[in-house]
Structure formats: C-alpha cells, structure tokens
Enzyme design. Structure first.
Site, PDB file in Angstrom:
ATOM      1  N   LYS A  82       0.811  -1.197  -0.052  1.00  0.00           N
ATOM      2  CA  LYS A  82       0.150  -0.127  -0.059  1.00  0.00           C
ATOM      3  C   LYS A  82       0.962   1.141   0.031  1.00  0.00           C
ATOM      4  O   LYS A  82       2.075   1.214   0.707  1.00  0.00           O
ATOM      5  CB  LYS A  82      -0.823   0.003   1.352  1.00  0.00           C
ATOM      6  CG  LYS A  82      -1.702   1.184   1.467  1.00  0.00           C
ATOM      7  CD  LYS A  82      -2.903   1.211   0.344  1.00  0.00           C
ATOM      8  CE  LYS A  82      -3.773   2.597   0.427  1.00  0.00           C
ATOM      9  NZ  LYS A  82      -4.216   2.735  -0.799  1.00  0.00           N
ATOM     10  N   THR A  83       0.555   2.310  -0.864  1.00  0.00           N
ATOM     11  CA  THR A  83       1.333   3.596  -0.798  1.00  0.00           C
ATOM     12  C   THR A  83       1.436   4.225   0.556  1.00  0.00           C
ATOM     13  O   THR A  83       0.556   4.336   1.334  1.00  0.00           O
ATOM     14  CB  THR A  83       0.417   4.702  -1.616  1.00  0.00           C
ATOM     15  OG1 THR A  83       0.572   4.146  -2.865  1.00  0.00           O
ATOM     16  CG2 THR A  83       1.572   5.975  -1.563  1.00  0.00           C
ATOM     17  N   GLY A  92      -8.628   7.213  -0.168  1.00  0.00           N
ATOM     18  CA  GLY A  92      -7.925   8.221   0.659  1.00  0.00           C
ATOM     19  C   GLY A  92      -6.625   7.998   1.306  1.00  0.00           C
ATOM     20  O   GLY A  92      -6.070   8.570   2.176  1.00  0.00           O
ATOM     21  N   LEU A  93      -5.877   7.011   0.589  1.00  0.00           N
ATOM     22  CA  LEU A  93      -4.483   6.749   1.096  1.00  0.00           C
ATOM     23  C   LEU A  93      -4.592   6.227   2.630  1.00  0.00           C
ATOM     24  O   LEU A  93      -3.773   6.697   3.418  1.00  0.00           O
ATOM     25  CB  LEU A  93      -3.475   7.651   0.820  1.00  0.00           C
ATOM     26  CG  LEU A  93      -2.951   7.823  -0.631  1.00  0.00           C
ATOM     27  CD1 LEU A  93      -2.094   8.933  -0.803  1.00  0.00           C
ATOM     28  CD2 LEU A  93      -2.375   6.659  -1.285  1.00  0.00           C
ATOM     29  N   CYS A 120      -2.698   9.358  -7.128  1.00  0.00           N
ATOM     30  CA  CYS A 120      -3.611   9.235  -6.294  1.00  0.00           C
ATOM     31  C   CYS A 120      -4.680   9.940  -6.429  1.00  0.00           C
ATOM     32  O   CYS A 120      -4.505  11.279  -6.230  1.00  0.00           O
ATOM     33  CB  CYS A 120      -3.298   8.930  -4.783  1.00  0.00           C
ATOM     34  SG  CYS A 120      -4.840   8.645  -3.844  1.00  0.00           S
ATOM     35  N   LYS A 157       4.044   5.601 -10.574  1.00  0.00           N
ATOM     36  CA  LYS A 157       2.846   4.931 -10.587  1.00  0.00           C
ATOM     37  C   LYS A 157       1.962   6.385 -11.203  1.00  0.00           C
ATOM     38  O   LYS A 157       2.081   7.342 -10.807  1.00  0.00           O
ATOM     39  CB  LYS A 157       2.236   4.760  -9.368  1.00  0.00           C
ATOM     40  CG  LYS A 157       0.698   4.108  -9.669  1.00  0.00           C
ATOM     41  CD  LYS A 157       0.543   2.702 -10.128  1.00  0.00           C
ATOM     42  CE  LYS A 157      -0.845   2.148 -10.109  1.00  0.00           C
ATOM     43  NZ  LYS A 157      -1.416   1.670  -8.882  1.00  0.00           N
ATOM     44  N   SER A 181      -6.279   4.280 -10.864  1.00  0.00           N
ATOM     45  CA  SER A 181      -7.678   4.056 -11.383  1.00  0.00           C
ATOM     46  C   SER A 181      -8.034   5.526 -12.216  1.00  0.00           C
ATOM     47  O   SER A 181      -7.294   6.401 -12.270  1.00  0.00           O
ATOM     48  CB  SER A 181      -8.488   4.199 -10.088  1.00  0.00           C
ATOM     49  OG  SER A 181      -8.015   5.230  -9.562  1.00  0.00           O
ATOM     50  N   GLY A 192      -4.789  -2.724 -14.893  1.00  0.00           N
ATOM     51  CA  GLY A 192      -5.913  -1.897 -15.195  1.00  0.00           C
ATOM     52  C   GLY A 192      -6.883  -3.071 -16.172  1.00  0.00           C
ATOM     53  O   GLY A 192      -6.510  -3.302 -17.120  1.00  0.00           O
ATOM     54  N   GLY A 193      -7.917  -3.208 -15.431  1.00  0.00           N
ATOM     55  CA  GLY A 193      -8.790  -4.334 -16.140  1.00  0.00           C
ATOM     56  C   GLY A 193      -8.494  -5.484 -16.584  1.00  0.00           C
ATOM     57  O   GLY A 193      -9.006  -6.398 -17.412  1.00  0.00           O
ATOM     58  N   THR A 215      -8.687  -4.760  -9.192  1.00  0.00           N
ATOM     59  CA  THR A 215     -10.224  -5.014  -8.786  1.00  0.00           C
ATOM     60  C   THR A 215     -10.482  -6.614  -8.595  1.00  0.00           C
ATOM     61  O   THR A 215     -11.023  -7.089  -7.643  1.00  0.00           O
ATOM     62  CB  THR A 215     -10.996  -4.462  -9.839  1.00  0.00           C
ATOM     63  OG1 THR A 215     -10.979  -2.981  -9.708  1.00  0.00           O
ATOM     64  CG2 THR A 215     -12.613  -4.799  -9.443  1.00  0.00           C
TER      65      THR A 215
HETATM   66  C1  SIN Z   1      -6.329   5.401  -2.340  1.00  0.00           C
HETATM   67  O1  SIN Z   1      -5.870   5.019  -1.368  1.00  0.00           O
HETATM   68  O2  SIN Z   1      -7.308   6.464  -2.328  1.00  0.00           O
HETATM   69  C2  SIN Z   1      -6.097   4.835  -3.754  1.00  0.00           C
HETATM   70  C3  SIN Z   1      -4.742   4.727  -3.998  1.00  0.00           C
HETATM   71  C4  SIN Z   1      -4.393   5.370  -5.287  1.00  0.00           C
HETATM   72  O3  SIN Z   1      -5.204   5.632  -6.174  1.00  0.00           O
HETATM   73  O4  SIN Z   1      -3.037   5.521  -5.613  1.00  0.00           O
END
Ligand code: SIN
Length: 312
Positions: A45-46, A72-73, A131, A165, A195, A248-249, A271
């Site tokens: 995760k970031t 929201g990270l 993000c 990214k 996304s 993606g996808g 996903t």
């Molecule tokens: C998020 O935590 O909102 C998603 C992470 C991202 O889109 O980079």
C-alpha cells in the site's frame, strides 16, 4: 514448458503477475498472503510520511463492470512497509518487492525517499504520482511542471531503483509531453495506470461511496482500453531502459496477454484480486500459459510489445 518469468531492471520474477498497490497490501498479513501465492512479487500500500486513516466509509464498492474507490490513502505510514520489505529481503527464497510511497507534499516525499536511500532496503520503489482520492491534493502527474521538478530533485540523491505510478492520460500530446519528461531520468519503470480518477457510479438514485459525494477512482472492465492505450503509448515513447508495468482491467489470462502484447513487462491485478483473493494468481497464470502454448510462445519476451497494426 512455457515460462511467465520476467525482469524489471536487475530484478528477476518467477511470475509476471502481481498485485496492484491498494489491493491486498495494507497489512503484513495481507502482504504475506501475496508473498505465499503464485504472484511474482507484491507492491505495498502506498506509504505516506505519517499513518493515515483515509476517507470515511463506505469508500469502496464493487460493480458488475469493476469498482469505484475513494480510499484516501489509508496506510500504516511508510516505515511500517519499509521495515517489512527490508526484513523480508533477508529471508531465503524471498521475492523482490515494490515499496509504494508518496508524501502529501514534495517536501514529505523527499524526506521519505532520503530515508529509504539511507536504509538497508535493496528492492524497488514505486513513487505514486497518481492518487485521485485525497481531497484538496490533485493527481501529481497531471501537473507536468511539478512532476519534472520532483523527479529532478529526487534523482540528485536517490540512487536505488525507482519507478512511478501514473494516472491515465487521454491525449496523444500528453503522452508525448509526459514521455519527454520521463525520458530525462534514470527511471526503472513506469506503471500504467492508476484508477481513472473521479468517476461517479450511481445505483437507483444514490451514489455508491461516501467521500467526495460519490466521486472515486474507477477500476476493472471500464478501464482496460485506457490502460492498454497508456501501456502501449509509453512502450512506444520511452527509452528501452524504462520498462512498463501494466495495470487496469485484468481479470483473465487474455487480459494479461493483451497488456504484455502492448509492452508490459509485468502485469498487476487490482479489482479482480479484491474480488477473488490471492488464488486468482493461479487461475490467471494458468490461463495466460494456455494462450501462450496455443500460440507457440515460450516466454513473455516472445510477444511483449508485438502488437500488430493494420498496414498503412
Ligand atoms: C487510495 O488510497 O485512495 C487509492 C490509492 C491510489 O489510487 O493511488
């Protein structure tokens, strides 16, 4: 025997499939599940400078065609992930990993990366410039000036392998402009795509997620054509030392095959991993191998980037 092995920079991976940042990567337990699966690697995760709770729930929803999220990270802070990947790399048989990071300001990003540079971590870093879900913080990589400035500064002190990214781009001129910037730097990879930011999905008369009155990042089937276009556009434009990770996808071996055909050296599952869990790596690997066998390809390099066009 067909092989789905691949390399990114100096790193070798037994499988070109892995998770996408944000999915199955928040805790050590989730990351361990990916480590033990058929995936070739994991990305964390970031991690931000400080831990974050993220946006209010509900902040993720599956739909028939994919997903919407505005997480929201949420994360445990970059040190949590840095400690874990540094610890894991010493274990025999450990896969190489990707540590996803970003600060909420350029200053925070530099503090984090300087700490990673000074650490014992020897793996890859993915700097998340895309993000769409932190209120008041635009997707960095849509601002070319800021992106160039950040990369310029980062590479004055950061000497370990690093990629970025990216958000999806939608215009040929933007592919050209972005590639012109990225080609100036010793990036190891770019990851296309995060996304599609700030979509809106409605059920009956109601939005599906709470943050930002329902606006969120779109993943799954909706985004595959955009992801493939971004992978291929950057494959055509970037210097060969910058590899592409395709995201993606992807929910089948055929989707992974198409990402590689467009130029991806590694393919991430988002996903579909959220929906099916880590066993999905076994299914998609088997499907990809079946396609390769049917077409007579022995390894992914045999067809990577070999997308065919109509003759002009
Ligand atoms: C998020 O935590 O909102 C998603 C992470 C991202 O889109 O980079």
């Amino acid at each position: 025997m067909v092989s789905v092995q691949t390399t990114i920079g100096e790193f070798h991976f037994d499988n070109c499939l892995m998770n996408a940042a944000g999915v199955y990567c928040m805790t050590r337990e989730e990351l361990a599940a990916i480590e033990q699966s058929e995936a070739g690697s994991f990305v964390t995760k970031t991690g931000t400078f400080k831990e974050r709770k993220g946006n209010p729930e509900p902040r993720y929803a599956d739909t028939a065609l994919g997903s919407i999220n505005s997480m929201g990270l949420p994360n445990h802070g970059y040190r949590y992930y840095l400690d874990y990947v540094t610890e894991l790399q010493e274990q025999p048989g450990s896969k190489p990993h990707f540590l996803s990071l970003v600060g909420l300001s350029p200053d925070e990003t530099h503090k984090i990366l300087k700490d990673v540079q000074a650490s014992d971590y020897r793996g890859l870093v993915e700097l998340n410039l895309s993000c769409p879900n932190v209120p008041g913080k635009p997707q960095i990589a849509y601002d070319f000036e800021t992106t160039e400035q950040i990369l310029k500064e980062v590479f004055t002190y950061y000497k370990k392998p690093l990629g970025i990214k990216l958000p999806p781009y939608f215009d040929i001129v933007h592919f050209d402009q972005a590639a012109h910037i990225f080609n100036q730097f010793p990036l190891t990879f770019v990851n296309c795509i995060n996304s599609i930011g700030n979509g809106l999905i409605i059920e009956d008369e109601h939005v599906l997620i709470k943050p930002k009155n329902g606006f969120g990042g779109i993943g799954g089937d909706y985004v595959k054509p955009t992801a493939l276009a971004n992978v291929h556009a950057f494959y055509q434009r970037l210097k060969p030392s910058i590899q592409i990770i395709g995201t993606g996808g992807v929910k089948s071996g055929r989707d992974a095959f198409e990402h590689i055909l467009c130029g991806a050296s590694m393919v991430q599952l988002g996903t579909v991993l959220h929906q099916e869990g880590p066993e999905v790596f076994g299914r998609i690997t088997a499907e990809l191998k079946a396609i390769m066998t049917a077409k007579g390809y022995k390894n992914v390099a045999d067809f990577r980037g070999k997308l065919r066009y109509f003759n002009n």
